[in-house]
Every structure is written in structure tokens, then in C-alpha cells.
Design an enzyme around this catalytic site. Structure first.
Site, PDB file in Angstrom:
ATOM      1  N   ARG A 126       0.810  -1.228   0.000  1.00  0.00           N
ATOM      2  CA  ARG A 126       0.000   0.000   0.000  1.00  0.00           C
ATOM      3  C   ARG A 126       0.839   1.272   0.000  1.00  0.00           C
ATOM      4  NH1 ARG A 126      -4.377  -0.825   4.664  1.00  0.00           N
ATOM      5  NH2 ARG A 126      -2.875  -2.371   5.445  1.00  0.00           N
ATOM      6  N   GLN A 157      11.572 -14.484   7.044  1.00  0.00           N
ATOM      7  CA  GLN A 157      10.267 -15.142   7.069  1.00  0.00           C
ATOM      8  C   GLN A 157       9.777 -15.283   5.628  1.00  0.00           C
ATOM      9  OE1 GLN A 157       6.918 -12.925   8.486  1.00  0.00           O
ATOM     10  NE2 GLN A 157       5.695 -14.737   8.943  1.00  0.00           N
ATOM     11  N   ASN A 177       0.778   2.109   7.213  1.00  0.00           N
ATOM     12  CA  ASN A 177       0.469   1.167   6.144  1.00  0.00           C
ATOM     13  C   ASN A 177       0.460   1.806   4.762  1.00  0.00           C
ATOM     14  OD1 ASN A 177      -0.005  -1.325   7.658  1.00  0.00           O
ATOM     15  ND2 ASN A 177      -1.728  -0.202   8.545  1.00  0.00           N
TER      16      ASN A 177
END
Length: 490
Positions: free
Chosen positions: A40, A98, A257
Site C-alpha cells: 500500500r 520469514q 500502512n
């Protein structure tokens, strides 16, 4: 609700916290989650590297951890690993990967090989939440140290907050005795759980010895098929261990975000910094128009007028005056100096005591000693200006030949007339005077006069003769045009 609560007045001083947990006996490791793709943000730059107050978000977190003496740090990354790893290469941070991203529980599991097995506490933070303060973390660690009614210590400390609009935040659910029962993600919550106003920030402290067991028992039977770290609260209770909550001001826990969030967090950082500056004795006549960097240092009785921007690396001593519409970065300003209005101090600018940098003046890699004045429309770069020297309007140091930079030395008490070009390398001796409009290419001795003007000519009556001649020419042209036919005149 069991646990601790921070007053609003205690939150918002992260950049200025002088306290520390020097006496804390338990060791803490911080796991910083930064594996999200940040789509985003619509940016080639990793989300946690976007700046707040002139510094990447992740650097704010690492600075905060320095202040609470949390020296074991592990950052969990995914996409953009190279960017993040490079940015923290000098900060003693271990990197864990990850891949794929299967939730927060999965992310912390990925970090565990980098966490010392003997660690007492594991603090989980988020790389896109840069405003959390040392006070908040200290309160959470204090809660982990505190004894519960049964003589045990809590297995988990969860950081909660009460936003004006709980929206889609996860909820913290407690029983009748105020003990934390579980954390429910909004998508998985029922109507009663969604009515809870205490929300989960995601920041948690775990008993380091118990955490591997908790992680091993977390499943992914939920709406997103992810491994939620928040499920650890329920699992801990099933194992006979308790969780407590520390509440904090929502403004310290805002995450980023997208670009709108980034602007909002920047505004919160500026509000926090302005308040702290005024508490420390800085006067701002329109504080909402002044913008600070993460490392700005202002002394007492500094006066900052409207629309001033402080970039990184600025230090301003007591009693200095920064006038309106000035921009400072990488500069030191001494006591009693005046800068602006409309001045620009670039990196390497050193402004001495009671010196003056006036309107539309730019200083770069240059020192002005005590009482020196550059009052108007000048550029002083790669230079040293002695005490009490006066630099006239329109003066420039010609310090660059397209390949290399050169120095200009201006002695104590020298006077440089207006519209002078000092072609470096050049030295102006103490007490020397430079005539206005000069281009100086050679050294000037102390107390000498130097000027490079062409001789001034004086022709009496020339101006009147010029005007009379031109007026006759103009009249002749008008008369000739009047005699032409209309078609020719048009």
C-alpha cells in the site's frame, strides 16, 4: 483490567527519555517484525525505511531500544531484505528471514534461532510503529517483573490502547476478575467481542523460557489461515500462566500502512517534538509551522519564528534567534546568533556567538566567528570568516571550478564591500577592506584596501545630448509614418 496504565502525560517523549532500566537484572531481546510487503506504500523503498522526522522508522525503534538497554535485537524481514539489512548494518541487529509470510506467530518463530536461549524476556515490536516510547517499554518490562497474587510472574504482557474508533483492531477480552483471557482478531470476533473498546497494539513481552512452547502450540484455524501470535494468550492460560495488560496513549502506537498513515505519524512526531522543545525553554511564536528533525537540539531561550525547518544535524545554543522562513541542516549556531529571515544553513555551517546571517544568505561548509555579519543576499561556502568581519550584500565565494572545491579565508575585522566575488583559493587579511563590486583573485594583506574597478569616466552634458538626439530621431520617424497611405501604415 489487570496490569499497568500509563498517563497521557507520560507518553510522547521518546526522543528525550533520560531514564533507563540500568538496574534491571533480567535480559531482554527485541524481535522486530518487518516482513510485510508494504504494497500500500506503492514504493520501491521498504516500508520501515520511510523517514519520520528525517530518520527511517526502523531507526526510531532502535534508538528507543538503546534507551531501555535492550541490546539483543532480531529483525524479521521478507521482501526487500537487502535494503533493510544494509540500513541496520551498523546497529548490531541480527536478521531473520520469514518466507513465506504466514502471520505474526510464524514471524516470531522465524526469529527464535537468533534469540539467545537464556534470555528472560522477548519483546515483540513492529517496524512500522515508530512512535512507541521508552516509558511504554519500561512499563511493560516492569509488569513482567512484577509478582502476581499467586507469587508467579505473568507469562505475557500485552500492550493495549483505546482508540476513538476501534475499527478493525483486535480486541483484548478479560474475565470478571480483569484477567486477560484472549486476544480476538476483528475478523474472528463476535458482536460482544467487537463491542470491547480495549484494543490490541500487537506489542507484547513474553517469558523467554516459555515462548518456544507457546509458539509450537499456535495453529492456523482462523479466517486467514495464519499463525496468530495473539493466540499465545489463550495457550498460556491453558498451561496455567497469566497475561496482563499495559495501556498506553493511542498516538504512540499508530502504525504506517500507506502514505496517509506516514503523513499522520509525521504530524504526531512533530507535535510531540514541539511540545518537548517548549517544555525545555524554547519559544515558538507559531509552533504548528515549525518542523524538526529527530536529532534537533535547541538550547534555552532560543526564539524560533514561523515557518522554520530544521533538517538533520542541527544544534542551536542558548539565546539564539532563528527568524522566519529559514532552513537549517547540519549546522551549529552559537549563543546569541541571529539567523534569517529566509536564510539557509547547509551542512558544515558553524555560526559563532552573536554572529548574524541575514535574509537570503546561504552558508555551506563555512565558519562565521563571533560577531561576524553576512546580512544580505550572499553565498559563503568553504570559507572561514573571522570575528567581527562584515560581508556586504551580494558577496559570493567562488569555491568550485567544476572539479574541485577551494577555501576562502577572511580575517578578523575585515570588510568586504557589496557585490564582491572572492575567487578561491584566496585569503583576505585581518582588517582589510575590499571595495564594492570587486573580483578578488589574489591574497589581500592585513589592513590593505583592494579593489578591481575600471576607472570611472565623466562626460559633462552627454546624457542631455543623448536624449535630444534620440527625441529628434523619434519625431522624424513619426512624421514619415504619418505621410504614408493608410494601407502602408497598417
Amino acid at each position: 483490567m489487570a496490569g499497568f496504565t500509563l498517563d497521557e502525560g507520560d507518553v510522547g517523549k521518546g526522543g528525550f527519555w533520560d531514564g533507563a532500566s540500568d538496574m534491571r537484572k533480567q535480559e531482554t531481546a527485541a524481535v522486530i517484525l518487518a516482513a510485510g510487503k508494504g504494497t500500500r506504500m506503492k514504493s520501491a523503498l521498504h516500508k520501515v525505511l520511510h523517514p519520520i522526522g528525517g530518520q527511517p522508522m526502523i531507526a526510531h525503534l532502535l534508538d528507543m531500544l538503546d534507551q531501555v538497554n535492550v541490546h539483543h535485537r532480531v529483525m524479521v524481514v521478507g521482501a526487500g531484505r537487502e535494503q533493510v539489512e544494509h540500513s541496520v548494518s551498523d546497529r548490531h541487529v541480527r536478521i531473520a528471514l520469514q518466507e513465506p509470510q504466514l502471520g505474526t506467530g510464524h514471524a516470531v518463530t522465524a526469529a527464535m534461532p537468533e534469540v539467545p536461549r537464556t534470555i528472560d524476556n522477548v519483546l515483540v515490536l513492529y517496524g512500522d510503529t515508530p512512535l512507541i516510547t521508552p516509558e511504554i517499554v519500561t512499563s511493560m518490562l516492569d509488569a513482567r517483573d512484577a509478582l502476581l497474587a499467586d507469587g508467579s510472574r505473568p507469562a505475557i504482557v500485552v500492550l493495549g490502547f483505546r482508540p476513538s474508533d476501534p475499527g478493525a483492531y483486535g480486541r483484548l477480552v478479560a474475565d470478571e476478575q480483569g484477567r486477560l483471557q484472549r486476544i480476538v482478531e476483528y475478523k474472528d470476533a463476535n458482536a460482544d467481542e467487537r463491542a470491547v473498546t480495549l484494543c490490541n497494539s500487537g506489542v507484547m513481552v513474553f517469558d523467554g523460557a516459555l515462548l518456544p512452547t507457546l509458539l509450537s502450540k499456535i495453529g492456523n484455524d482462523n479466517a486467514k489461515s495464519e499463525y496468530y501470535l495473539t493466540d499465545a494468550v489463550t495457550i498460556a492460560r491453558e498451561l496455567g500462566r497469566e497475561a496482563v495488560v499495559v495501556e498506553a496513549n493511542a498516538d504512540a502506537l499508530v502504525g504506517v500502512n500507506d502514505r496517509t498513515d506516514l503523513a499522520h505519524v509525521e504530524a504526531l512526531f512533530q507535535q510531540r517534538t514541539r511540545a518537548e522543545m517548549m517544555e525545555r525553554g524554547v519559544t515558538m511564536t507559531a509552533p504548528e509551522t515549525v518542523f524538526f528533525s529527530y536529532d534537533t537540539v535547541l538550547g534555552r531561550d532560543v526564539l524560533v519564528e514561523p515557518h522554520v525547518v530544521f533538517g538533520p544535524g542541527v544544534r542551536v545554543a542558548d539565546g539564539a534567534h532563528i527568524r522566519a522562513f529559514s532552513h537549517l541542516e547540519g549546522a551549529d549556531v552559537a549563543e546569541g546568533a541571529v539567523v534569517g529571515p529566509y536564510a539557509r544553513l547547509r551542512p558544515g555551517a558553524v555560526i559563532g556567538k552573536d554572529a548574524k546571517v541575514g535574509n537570503f544568505v546561504e552558508i555551506k561548509q563555512a565558519t562565521l566567528e563571533s560577531g561576524a555579519k553576512v546580512s544580505h543576499l550572499s553565498y559563503i561556502g568553504d570559507a572561514h570568516v573571522g570575528a567581527g568581519a562584515n560581508i556586504g550584500a551580494g558577496t559570493i565565494t567562488c569555491n568550485y571550478d567544476g572539479f574541485l572545491k577551494y577555501r576562502t579565508e577572511i580575517g578578523t575585522g575585515a570588510f568586504v564591500g557589496s557585490n564582491t566575488a572572492l575567487v578561491a583559493p584566496v585569503s583576505i587579511g585581518p582588517g582589510a577592506i575590499i571595495g564594492a563590486g570587486s573580483t578578488i583573485t589574489g591574497n589581500v594583506k592585513p589592513d590593505a584596501l583592494s579593489l578591481t574597478r575600471a576607472p570611472q569616466e565623466h562626460k559633462e552634458g552627454w546624457a542631455q545630448r543623448f536624449r535630444d538626439s534620440r527625441q529628434r530621431q523619434k519625431s522624424t520617424r513619426k512624421a514619415a509614418q504619418a505621410k504614408r497611405p493608410d494601407r502602408e501604415r497598417n
